[in-house]
Design an enzyme around this catalytic site. Structure first.
Site, PDB file in Angstrom:
ATOM      1  N   ARG A  33       0.858  -1.185   0.000  1.00 18.32           N
ATOM      2  CA  ARG A  33       0.000   0.000   0.000  1.00 18.32           C
ATOM      3  C   ARG A  33       0.890   1.230   0.000  1.00 18.32           C
ATOM      4  NH1 ARG A  33      -4.677  -1.571  -2.082  1.00 18.32           N
ATOM      5  NH2 ARG A  33      -5.732  -3.190  -0.839  1.00 18.32           N
TER       6      ARG A  33
ATOM      7  N   ALA B 117     -10.425  -7.951  -0.819  1.00 17.25           N
ATOM      8  CA  ALA B 117     -11.380  -6.844  -0.889  1.00 17.25           C
ATOM      9  C   ALA B 117     -11.298  -6.201  -2.261  1.00 17.25           C
ATOM     10  CB  ALA B 117     -11.094  -5.806   0.204  1.00 17.25           C
TER      11      ALA B 117
ATOM     12  N   GLU C  87     -13.971 -11.099  -5.935  1.00 18.18           N
ATOM     13  CA  GLU C  87     -12.698 -10.693  -5.336  1.00 18.18           C
ATOM     14  C   GLU C  87     -11.986 -11.876  -4.690  1.00 18.18           C
ATOM     15  OE1 GLU C  87     -11.135  -7.918  -5.614  1.00 18.18           O
ATOM     16  OE2 GLU C  87     -12.724  -6.824  -6.649  1.00 18.18           O
TER      17      GLU C  87
ATOM     18  N   GLU D  58      -8.272 -12.788  -5.961  1.00 22.38           N
ATOM     19  CA  GLU D  58      -7.139 -12.521  -5.079  1.00 22.38           C
ATOM     20  C   GLU D  58      -6.631 -13.755  -4.348  1.00 22.38           C
ATOM     21  OE1 GLU D  58      -7.929  -9.203  -2.508  1.00 22.38           O
ATOM     22  OE2 GLU D  58      -7.993  -7.784  -4.181  1.00 22.38           O
TER      23      GLU D  58
ATOM     24  N   GLU E  22      -0.809  -6.652  -6.978  1.00 19.00           N
ATOM     25  CA  GLU E  22      -1.349  -8.002  -6.792  1.00 19.00           C
ATOM     26  C   GLU E  22      -0.457  -9.082  -7.392  1.00 19.00           C
ATOM     27  OE1 GLU E  22      -5.257  -7.891  -8.413  1.00 19.00           O
ATOM     28  OE2 GLU E  22      -6.120  -6.933  -6.633  1.00 19.00           O
TER      29      GLU E  22
END
Length: 222
Positions: A83, A95, A112, A116, A163
């Site tokens: 992040r 998320a 999601e 993910e 990701e």
């Protein structure tokens, strides 16, 4: 009106009051790729008067606390993602944005989880609804509890950017709660979700709501 230091006692079944105040004017100061920065002049009535507030206008989002394991020894699925605003590879739960018009929130959560974590689930419930930062962002977020999980593939989806190569792991629910309480993890959505999941487990999951429970706080789902 109560005096200074004189506070009433709320009933046990208190709740937030959904009551949008009149917007006198609204302008978009910055239009971004995902969300905009908006300036609203809001009429708060005779006591508050008119105030000007800047905030991020957000599409809303969903998150998934995926759980497996025997009662009392549950594990939850965590992902680690970079992040940039906080310069941290933080541990989170899957998320994503509600950026597909008309998409059912549970379907978005399932998407999601597949994208993910390569997982899906046969049992879905609503665990928690959150305003992630109500003084600065209009984001409404719904957290789903996913159980009876199994491998799945997100057809046509390629992980890119943050990701790509993203670590994932199953961790004991109690260990994640400990990590949150001792300051070893910081993601607000993940922390709120695992704490809520721990409490819900103690109550034998009786606090869960159906996956299609009403969500009036999100403007698109009223």
């Amino acid at each position: 009106m109560t005096g200074h230091g004189d506070h009433p006692t709320l009933p046990d079944d208190f709740r937030d009051r959904l009551d949008p105040q009149p917007v006198v004017s609204s302008t978009v100061g910055y239009r971004g790729r995902v969300w905009d920065v908006v300036t609203d002049e809001v009429d708060l009535g005779p006591e508050g008067g008119r105030v000007t507030r800047d905030y991020v206008r957000h599409t809303g989002a969903v998150a998934v606390l995926a759980v497996r394991g025997e009662p009392g020894a549950e594990e939850v699925l965590l992902i680690q993602q970079y992040r940039h605003p906080v310069g941290t590879f933080d541990w989170e739960i899957p998320a994503g944005l509600l950026d597909v018009a008309g998409e059912d929130p549970r379907d978005a959560a399932a998407r999601e989880l597949r994208e993910e974590a390569d997982l899906d689930a046969t049992r879905w419930d609503v665990l928690l609804d959150l305003f992630t930062s109500p003084g600065a962002v209009s984001e409404n977020l719904r957290v789903f509890l996913a159980r009876d999980v199994h491998p799945a593939v997100a057809e046509g989806f390629v992980r890119e950017g943050e990701e790509a190569g993203m670590p994932t792991a199953w961790v004991a629910l109690d260990a994640v709660v400990e990590a949150a309480l001792t300051g070893r993890m910081h993601n607000g959505i993940a922390i709120a979700s695992v704490l809520a999941g721990s409490v819900a487990r103690e109550k034998n999951w009786t606090t869960l709501r159906p996956a299609d429970a009403p969500w009036p706080e999100h403007p698109a789902y009223r």
